[in-house]
Scaffold this motif. Sequence first.
Motif, PDB file in Angstrom:
ATOM      1  N   SER A  31      -8.884   1.416 -15.271  1.00 63.85           N
ATOM      2  CA  SER A  31      -7.580   1.247 -14.798  1.00 63.85           C
ATOM      3  C   SER A  31      -6.712   0.762 -15.856  1.00 63.85           C
ATOM      4  CB  SER A  31      -7.685   0.424 -13.550  1.00 63.85           C
ATOM      5  OG  SER A  31      -8.163  -0.890 -13.788  1.00 63.85           O
ATOM      6  N   LYS A  44       4.116   5.461  -5.650  1.00 66.78           N
ATOM      7  CA  LYS A  44       4.155   5.650  -7.115  1.00 66.78           C
ATOM      8  C   LYS A  44       3.173   5.861  -7.883  1.00 66.78           C
ATOM      9  CE  LYS A  44       6.975   2.493  -9.182  1.00 66.78           C
ATOM     10  NZ  LYS A  44       7.688   1.241  -9.634  1.00 66.78           N
ATOM     11  N   LEU A  45       1.876   5.706  -7.188  1.00 66.24           N
ATOM     12  CA  LEU A  45       0.869   6.165  -8.250  1.00 66.24           C
ATOM     13  C   LEU A  45      -0.053   7.389  -7.566  1.00 66.24           C
ATOM     14  CD1 LEU A  45      -1.056   2.648  -8.475  1.00 66.24           C
ATOM     15  CD2 LEU A  45       0.109   4.084 -10.404  1.00 66.24           C
ATOM     16  N   VAL A  76      -3.824   4.131  -3.343  1.00 59.92           N
ATOM     17  CA  VAL A  76      -3.940   2.620  -3.494  1.00 59.92           C
ATOM     18  C   VAL A  76      -5.174   2.179  -4.283  1.00 59.92           C
ATOM     19  CG1 VAL A  76      -4.304   0.733  -1.932  1.00 59.92           C
ATOM     20  CG2 VAL A  76      -3.026   2.750  -1.093  1.00 59.92           C
ATOM     21  N   PRO A  77      -4.863   1.416  -5.221  1.00 57.88           N
ATOM     22  CA  PRO A  77      -6.103   0.949  -6.193  1.00 57.88           C
ATOM     23  C   PRO A  77      -7.266   0.371  -5.428  1.00 57.88           C
ATOM     24  CG  PRO A  77      -3.787   0.419  -7.356  1.00 57.88           C
ATOM     25  CD  PRO A  77      -3.721   0.944  -5.659  1.00 57.88           C
ATOM     26  N   PHE A 128       0.797  -1.055  -0.011  1.00 56.79           N
ATOM     27  CA  PHE A 128       0.097   0.009   0.182  1.00 56.79           C
ATOM     28  C   PHE A 128       0.934   1.201   0.027  1.00 56.79           C
ATOM     29  CE2 PHE A 128      -4.693  -1.067   1.203  1.00 56.79           C
ATOM     30  CZ  PHE A 128      -4.620  -2.357   0.660  1.00 56.79           C
ATOM     31  N   CYS A 131       2.193   1.898  -3.421  1.00 64.35           N
ATOM     32  CA  CYS A 131       1.290   2.479  -4.356  1.00 64.35           C
ATOM     33  C   CYS A 131       1.212   3.946  -4.032  1.00 64.35           C
ATOM     34  CB  CYS A 131       0.121   1.717  -4.161  1.00 64.35           C
ATOM     35  SG  CYS A 131      -0.074   0.054  -4.724  1.00 64.35           S
ATOM     36  N   GLU A 132       1.008   4.312  -2.899  1.00 64.38           N
ATOM     37  CA  GLU A 132       0.793   5.664  -2.611  1.00 64.38           C
ATOM     38  C   GLU A 132       2.125   6.369  -3.123  1.00 64.38           C
ATOM     39  OE1 GLU A 132      -1.354   7.219  -1.234  1.00 64.38           O
ATOM     40  OE2 GLU A 132      -2.452   6.190   0.021  1.00 64.38           O
TER      41      GLU A 132
END
Lengths: 229, 229, 229, 229, 229, 229
Positions: C130, C71-72, C75-76, C65, C68-69
């Motif tokens: 997505s 890099k994106l 969180v998907p 998680f 994700c935070e």
Amino acid sequence: MAKTRDKTRTKTRDRARKAKTIAEKRKDPTKRSPAASARAAHDDKEVMALKLKPAPLSSAMADLFKLCEEKLGFVPNVFKAFSFDMAKLEGFVGYRNSVMQGESGLSKVEQEMIATAVSTQNRCYYCVTSHGSAVRGLSGDPILGEQIATNYRAADLDKRQRAMLDFAVKLTVEPWTVEESDREGLRKVGFSDRDIWDIAAIAGFFNMTNRITSAIDMRPNSQYHAMGR
Amino acid sequence: MAKTRDKTRTKTRDRARKAKTIAEKRKDPTKRSPAASARAAHDDKEVMALKLKPAPLSSAMADLFKLCEEKLGFVPNVFKAFSFDMAKLEGFVGYRNSVMQGESGLSKVEQEMIATAVSTQNRCYYCVTSHGSAVRGLSGDPILGEQIATNYRAADLDKRQRAMLDFAVKLTVEPWTVEESDREGLRKVGFSDRDIWDIAAIAGFFNMTNRITSAIDMRPNSQYHAMGR
Amino acid sequence: MAKTRDKTRTKTRDRARKAKTIAEKRKDPTKRSPAASARAAHDDKEVMALKLKPAPLSSAMADLFKLCEEKLGFVPNVFKAFSFDMAKLEGFVGYRNSVMQGESGLSKVEQEMIATAVSTQNRCYYCVTSHGSAVRGLSGDPILGEQIATNYRAADLDKRQRAMLDFAVKLTVEPWTVEESDREGLRKVGFSDRDIWDIAAIAGFFNMTNRITSAIDMRPNSQYHAMGR
Amino acid sequence: MAKTRDKTRTKTRDRARKAKTIAEKRKDPTKRSPAASARAAHDDKEVMALKLKPAPLSSAMADLFKLCEEKLGFVPNVFKAFSFDMAKLEGFVGYRNSVMQGESGLSKVEQEMIATAVSTQNRCYYCVTSHGSAVRGLSGDPILGEQIATNYRAADLDKRQRAMLDFAVKLTVEPWTVEESDREGLRKVGFSDRDIWDIAAIAGFFNMTNRITSAIDMRPNSQYHAMGR
Amino acid sequence: MAKTRDKTRTKTRDRARKAKTIAEKRKDPTKRSPAASARAAHDDKEVMALKLKPAPLSSAMADLFKLCEEKLGFVPNVFKAFSFDMAKLEGFVGYRNSVMQGESGLSKVEQEMIATAVSTQNRCYYCVTSHGSAVRGLSGDPILGEQIATNYRAADLDKRQRAMLDFAVKLTVEPWTVEESDREGLRKVGFSDRDIWDIAAIAGFFNMTNRITSAIDMRPNSQYHAMGR
Amino acid sequence: MAKTRDKTRTKTRDRARKAKTIAEKRKDPTKRSPAASARAAHDDKEVMALKLKPAPLSSAMADLFKLCEEKLGFVPNVFKAFSFDMAKLEGFVGYRNSVMQGESGLSKVEQEMIATAVSTQNRCYYCVTSHGSAVRGLSGDPILGEQIATNYRAADLDKRQRAMLDFAVKLTVEPWTVEESDREGLRKVGFSDRDIWDIAAIAGFFNMTNRITSAIDMRPNSQYHAMGR
């Protein structure tokens, strides 16, 4: 012609295949990558897969094209495709205006939602692109546009709009099963007989254009993709 | 309205249910049985399931209606249905004329064959009735009309007409799968790009009218049934 | 819960219905309209239609998680949806990584093209959103992303990628008809048996996620919509 | 054989293609145009696409053929097609009689309506032609015949007949979904279990003949087209 | 490879074609006929249509294979198929266990009923064979297994199990139409949101495996056929 | 009646739901579990969902029933279902014999393969059960039976048998698309016109019985399940 098109884009594809990791984020979203530029240039130049020579524009149609340039910045390819024959172009434009621009109990966004939902059902690249952009633009809500262009059931619509799209999509998929009970369903959520006409006319219209554009591989102007985002 | 229609025809149906043996051959084919008369009267009077008040005819549309009366003996219900709004009627008539009446590499019968095959695929009562009658009348061959109105594959067509109807029906059923190879197939049997436009435009047009007429339960004028037999 | 959601958005919709003319062009595309903001907020907050309480993250999943935070930026939601049960989340993530992140003869874009084409066939809002964004981002070509997300046949693909998507979509629609001749078709355009495994595994994987997300109305994080444009 | 058939009709088609304006109304409807005559002659002579030599008629079958000539003026091609083997012809005729000619709570017209609606669903040229003519003849209402042969939903049927045809067509399209609730629906509009048997048996029977006639391209006798008009 | 397989079985088939009367009842059901033996040997040896070399088993996977041998008497071919890559095998096994072996409000038979109904809808030979055998074994009721493997609507299920399979099959056929009302239907017959997750996850899982096994022609171990009879 | 059936089986189901772990292997496969016994007893006793009183057997039909008892150990429920009317039973039996028992270029197994493949396409529980058992019995190869009853494409058939089943299944799914080229395909793998008749007649016959048995929920005798294993 198909072969010519293949050659023109070979490089584009090769480049695309090399992209193996997440693309570095493009800093300026208005600048397209070379791959995207090539693809966009193609769609903007090769209007359709049929070789039909444009006729001289009638004065009414010249006015229309000028208006498009002023308001949109480009002439929609659907008009260019019909322009090999002024009678056909004027017939199409006249009918389209009578369907989409008269007085109606449906809002403009609702009309474009029908256009987009029908076109998505028919997986029509030209119409989903152009009318999906209209839903985004008219609603000021790009997410709504994406939802209608993917699966209208995923959008959080009120009962009225939901019934409207259910009717339009049923009419698209199995027109032979539409009956009085379906019309009653529309009346129950508040549509008048006059509104039902408009829903039917718009759903019918895009079932036509979806098929014409698929039949001739009409390409959407690249500008549509960015509109209303 | 649906209820009113139900009441009007109750007797008709009761009679029909009693018919238990082969009906004695009607001596005079121009005289309809009471059941048929009731059914025909209905279709000729109640144009569609929507209650929309006819507007006064514009002068151009008054001319069209007069011409229909003179040449056909009646005004097609599709024109009556649109006549609640002169702009819509004129838009529709103008577009239809541009699709069906311009110069074309397709013969009139071929155009009507496309109209009928598409409408049969969509099981559209109005359009199969009216355009099936046109195939019968234009070809002088009622059996051909029946074949196209049931399953065009049962008709003994040449390669050109067969490819034309295969394309039109594929475009009707799965427009998203139509591609360059399909257009190439048409070119191989002799169609020009200009002809392909017409096939696409006509197939598209009837995919529209099929849906409008199904959506509003437009009834075909009873005269169509006997024409071209 | 459905009712709660309905109430929350009533205002949003009312506003949308009032929009009757082309929306004044939003000056700053990064600022969402109120309608869009409400819609986006919803999707980002209500992950799915099932009420399942998140479990405490295991240390491996907490790391994921966090990654994700970083890099994106988020969180998907698919990970959040599975997080009511760490065993299920870890099982899913582990399998997904084995399918999508190992060595492969398919490029990353190609893998995402399969994901998007399959999801479009299944009209899956979460996955088209997505993975369509991934096609745009990885290829640097937003138009390619739109094409795959509407009808992959409209994209100008080389024979190899076209055969790949034809196979994946056939496998999606009628898996029982896939046979040796289909595998031979892939081998002919250069795919190895190992590549065929990957095409099958990816197409299979998204046929699974498409159904899970549709079954539980999983909502895509709103950020996906803008990525890669 | 297919080639021979092609040659025989070349002229017919050429003529048909030349017809560019509405055909002058034929004065005497009993006189066929040359095109129609050629087409009719073919269907009356070439019973099917399989070359199977007729066997000598058994005495029972000779009686049947004689009866057909007397009552109809011709022997239906379906009987001729089976006549290469007397056991098969007698088996078929015996079963058909047990399905269509015993005591029944369904009227003759209703039985033919099921036959026609099923055959229309299966787009079977032979059966729509022959049983559509029976609906016309038995009801004395040619328009009813046309409606059932196009889309039975367009006919103004009472609840009982409508439920009957809905059941028969559902059984045709998706037999695996028919369940107790469907049978209950028939009981509610007044059908007995014995009637349900007949509906099932007739719908089943024509699902069989539709497939046999399609498989072997059985041609309907040309006389059917004019019967009951 | 396909050719090699053809040659190996030629004799088998020739024998099968000669069988013209009801086969003398095999006295000992555990002894297979030569035809059956050849067919079984093939499925047990040729795991799939792709030529992928097995990798050395990791210690966890070696344990799994050993356990299968002990409990089932064989290693399921699905595990063998994935064993060309330990990361993929472990990823698959881990996810499968998280879907099928955790705590659940669904009984084991119910889970296998979903697996079988979904696989039957997709006509997947591997999965119907292996999971149909599980329904037979777990329920102690071979007839139930046959019913689910043919048409679950033919089984006499209670409302809860019926709703569960209706949902799973709808999700299989038209996932894009599944909505809140479908979830409400499950809640009404007693399923919790947690149960709905499991139904969705299992239905999704087999929509994946059905497609992988169809894509690569994975063959079910012959032992499944006799299990639970 | 449906309610009565529900009550009778409640206990059966409750027991089935309790089975939560792999059932201890039944030692004696000929002894059914209580669940299976109840299910079997039902199918053997309640022949169909219609309440139709058996008529006294004619002497020919009494002979048939006796023969069935001797050769099979039971009277197939399909015969019992028709026995409310001797004319219908005799008509059905006569036609069935003419289709399935005359001289034929197709072997008995091949005839049953067509019956099973068609019935599987139509997901018909009665016919897949009874004719799947015949494929197992006649071929001596239970695995072949399972394959045809799941997806005939998974069976390793020679070109002749494969073409035969492809034709039968196409005729089942889309009879209106069957044409001369399909017949030519059969001729190319060695079928005569007389063989094509038989393929068509058998495929047609089971498209009929599939629908009759689905319409009335005809239950297969429980003995079929164990035959030919």
